[in-house]
Design an enzyme around this catalytic site. Structure first.
Site, short mmCIF file in Angstrom:
data_model
loop_
_atom_site.label_atom_id
_atom_site.label_comp_id
_atom_site.label_asym_id
_atom_site.label_seq_id
_atom_site.Cartn_x
_atom_site.Cartn_y
_atom_site.Cartn_z
N LYS A 208 -4.40 11.34 4.26
CA LYS A 208 -4.15 10.73 5.56
C LYS A 208 -3.14 11.62 6.29
O LYS A 208 -1.96 11.67 5.94
CB LYS A 208 -3.57 9.32 5.41
CG LYS A 208 -4.43 8.36 4.55
CD LYS A 208 -3.79 8.13 3.23
CE LYS A 208 -4.39 7.10 2.32
NZ LYS A 208 -5.65 6.54 2.46
N ASP B 60 17.19 9.93 -8.12
CA ASP B 60 18.59 10.30 -7.93
C ASP B 60 19.02 10.31 -6.47
O ASP B 60 19.91 11.07 -6.07
CB ASP B 60 18.86 11.68 -8.56
CG ASP B 60 18.77 11.64 -10.08
OD1 ASP B 60 18.84 10.54 -10.64
OD2 ASP B 60 18.62 12.72 -10.68
N HIS C 50 0.81 -1.22 0.00
CA HIS C 50 0.00 0.00 0.00
C HIS C 50 0.84 1.27 0.00
O HIS C 50 0.31 2.38 0.05
CB HIS C 50 -0.94 -0.02 1.22
CG HIS C 50 -2.11 0.91 1.11
ND1 HIS C 50 -2.30 1.97 1.97
CD2 HIS C 50 -3.15 0.94 0.24
CE1 HIS C 50 -3.40 2.60 1.65
NE2 HIS C 50 -3.94 2.02 0.60
N HIS D 231 -9.25 11.60 0.51
CA HIS D 231 -8.39 10.43 0.61
C HIS D 231 -7.10 10.74 1.38
O HIS D 231 -6.25 9.87 1.57
CB HIS D 231 -8.05 9.92 -0.80
CG HIS D 231 -7.46 8.56 -0.85
ND1 HIS D 231 -6.20 8.31 -1.37
CD2 HIS D 231 -7.93 7.36 -0.43
CE1 HIS D 231 -5.93 7.03 -1.28
NE2 HIS D 231 -6.96 6.42 -0.72
N LYS E 14 3.16 4.41 -1.25
CA LYS E 14 3.27 5.26 -2.43
C LYS E 14 4.58 6.04 -2.29
O LYS E 14 4.68 6.97 -1.47
CB LYS E 14 2.11 6.26 -2.54
CG LYS E 14 0.77 5.61 -2.85
CD LYS E 14 -0.02 5.32 -1.61
CE LYS E 14 -1.40 4.77 -1.97
NZ LYS E 14 -2.11 4.25 -0.79
N ASP F 138 -0.64 20.11 17.63
CA ASP F 138 -0.24 21.44 18.12
C ASP F 138 0.44 22.28 17.03
O ASP F 138 1.34 23.08 17.33
CB ASP F 138 0.67 21.31 19.34
CG ASP F 138 -0.05 20.70 20.54
OD1 ASP F 138 -1.29 20.70 20.54
OD2 ASP F 138 0.63 20.23 21.47
#
Length: 487
Positions: free
Chosen positions: A407, A232, A225, A405, A227, A412
């Site tokens: 997350k 480089d 899952h 979508h 991404k 603070d």
């Protein structure tokens, strides 16, 4: 003949109860949380044939035998490469903010003794089309190597432009590796792009391959899952976005455009991100591709701020329950304000209590979730938590302009957690996930601004109105709550 049939019946009966007894023993002997264990036992005893089948698909086994063997040895404190990285003292941050101290110490203790990485240029990206355009530009500018891992790559639209850029880079001598989840990217692996890429010199790997002939040898719901894009050994992308055209992806679902959040980072954090990619690549291929150590010449030694980044990875082969522990510590560290965005809200009992306790001790807690959802199961399972959260004083916002979508967690306005992790059981305990822990007030202010834009496009759930919802809804919520440990 009657004796033969009776023997068959007795044999089937014996096998049935041996399976029940075996699964019961395995549920009890493994240290699971009590709701999960009870859900499994009730499912197996109330609907045994379905329960047994579900157990063999989703109950216990994780990776295939070869993958598991590799995963058990790849991430070790004694690893020579890790020791060499720790010797690069110029990349590590010595001081952290007060709110980040506990979480940084946890990361350091459980992840090979690595402190937070400093001297990074971090940018938050919110427009999916612009993110893809920036990514394409960076791919064309690559000089040495490009490593990519995504859960979903769906051909079509601007995603094809990324494919073309990658192919062109490979043809001019850039070393390109592409790893995609087998289930999430099924349309990609059925497309001509795979063959075209491989002919251009790109190494394409189908991660955690879905194979019906091997369903009893490993769990099929453990997914890659993450991404991540690495260019480089210096530029990195990570966040919630899959490699899809936002105007085409799941258009028929009726939930609107998917709203994502990505980070683009320049700096030495690429090295630790590269180590995670290296581990995933080795699990799938058996080949080790350790990243280069950061070049001291490109580190901004003159930087005076105390910002730092930690990378937390989860999944087989990585520290167990690490992201779950990190989330708990981040929530308990909040003194003034806690803002969370997640598309899937099915928290563990520990996380639920941490969030409620934060609100009860005076922290201003806000959770932003999508109003429109692509998963009916998760949507209804999440509703059962609303009453307890609202009663504790948590504000729950439902985003109305598409499927949110993103997350993210902001503590603070200083400590940010950005990544691929949903607040559900699968993300917390099963999948290969990644979270960036960013201790930087400027970054926190930018995230705060974005989260407030989400809030302005959301509706607030009213506690009084919510308590008056129909009785059939409450029953449906409870049914899905019963199933939530299995989701």
């Amino acid at each position: 003949m009657d004796i033969f049939y009776n023997l068959i019946k007795c044999l089937i009966f014996l096998i049935y109860w041996l399976l029940i007894a075996n699964i019961t023993f395995r549920v009890l002997i493994k240290r699971r949380n009590i709701p999960s264990s009870m859900s499994w036992l009730l499912t197996i005893y109330i609907i045994p044939f379905i329960g047994i089948s579900v157990w063999f698909f989703f109950g216990e086994l994780y990776l295939g035998k070869r993958q598991k063997k590799i995963a058990n040895r790849i991430w070790s404190i004694s690893n020579k490469w890790l020791n060499e990285l720790k010797s690069c003292k110029y990349i590590f941050q010595i001081k952290n903010s007060e709110v980040a101290n506990s979480l940084v110490q946890l990361c350091k203790h459980r992840q090979g003794g690595l402190a937070g990485i400093k001297s990074n240029k971090v940018k938050l990206l919110t427009n999916t089309k612009k993110i893809m355009q920036t990514l394409i530009r960076d791919i064309y500018l690559a000089r040495k190597n490009i490593e990519i891992v995504f859960y979903i790559w769906k051909p079509g639209g601007i995603a094809d432009d990324v494919a073309i850029a990658l192919i062109d880079s490979a043809k001019r001598g850039i070393h390109c590796r592409l790893m995609l989840d087998s289930a999430g990217s099924i349309e990609f692996f059925q497309s001509p792009w795979v063959e075209i890429m491989r002919k251009s010199g790109i190494q394409v790997v189908e991660a955690l391959k879905v194979n019906l002939l091997r369903i009893f040898l490993r769990r099929i719901d453990v997914r890659q899952h993450r991404k991540i894009v690495l260019i480089d050994n210096y530029i990195t992308y990570s966040g919630s976005m899959n490699l899809v055209d936002p105007y085409l992806f799941k258009k028929s679902s009726g939930v609107g455009q998917w709203i994502d959040l990505m980070t683009r980072i320049e700096g030495p954090i690429a090295t630790t991100m590269g180590m995670i990619y290296s581990c995933d690549w080795e699990i799938e291929t058996g080949i080790k591709i350790l990243p280069q150590l950061p070049d001291e010449k490109i580190i901004e030694k003159t930087s005076q701020n105390n910002s730092s980044i930690q990378v937390i990875a989860s999944g087989p082969g990585f520290p167990k329950n690490m992201i779950h522990q990190a989330l708990l510590i981040a929530i308990y560290s909040a003194k003034h304000e806690l803002i969370m965005t997640t598309p899937y809200l099915v928290p563990s009992e520990d996380l639920l209590q941490a969030i409620c306790t934060a609100a009860q001790r005076g922290v201003k807690v806000s959770i932003i979730i999508p109003l429109y959802h692509d998963s009916i199961l998760v949507k209804w399972a999440s509703r059962v938590f609303f009453s307890e959260l609202l009663e504790a004083g948590v504000k729950i916002y439902q985003f109305q302009k598409g499927l949110l979508h993103s997350k993210s967690i902001l503590v603070d306005q200083q400590l940010s957690l950005i990544g691929t992790v949903n607040l559900d059981m699968r993300s917390l305990w099963l999948n290969f996930e990644i979270t960036l822990v960013i201790d930087d007030s400027d970054f926190g202010q930018n995230l705060f601004r974005i989260q407030n834009e989400y809030i302005s496009d959301s509706k607030l759930i009213d506690k009084k109105i919510w308590s008056m919802r129909a009785y059939w809804m409450r029953i449906l919520e409870k049914i899905f709550y019963f199933l939530s440990p299995l989701l």
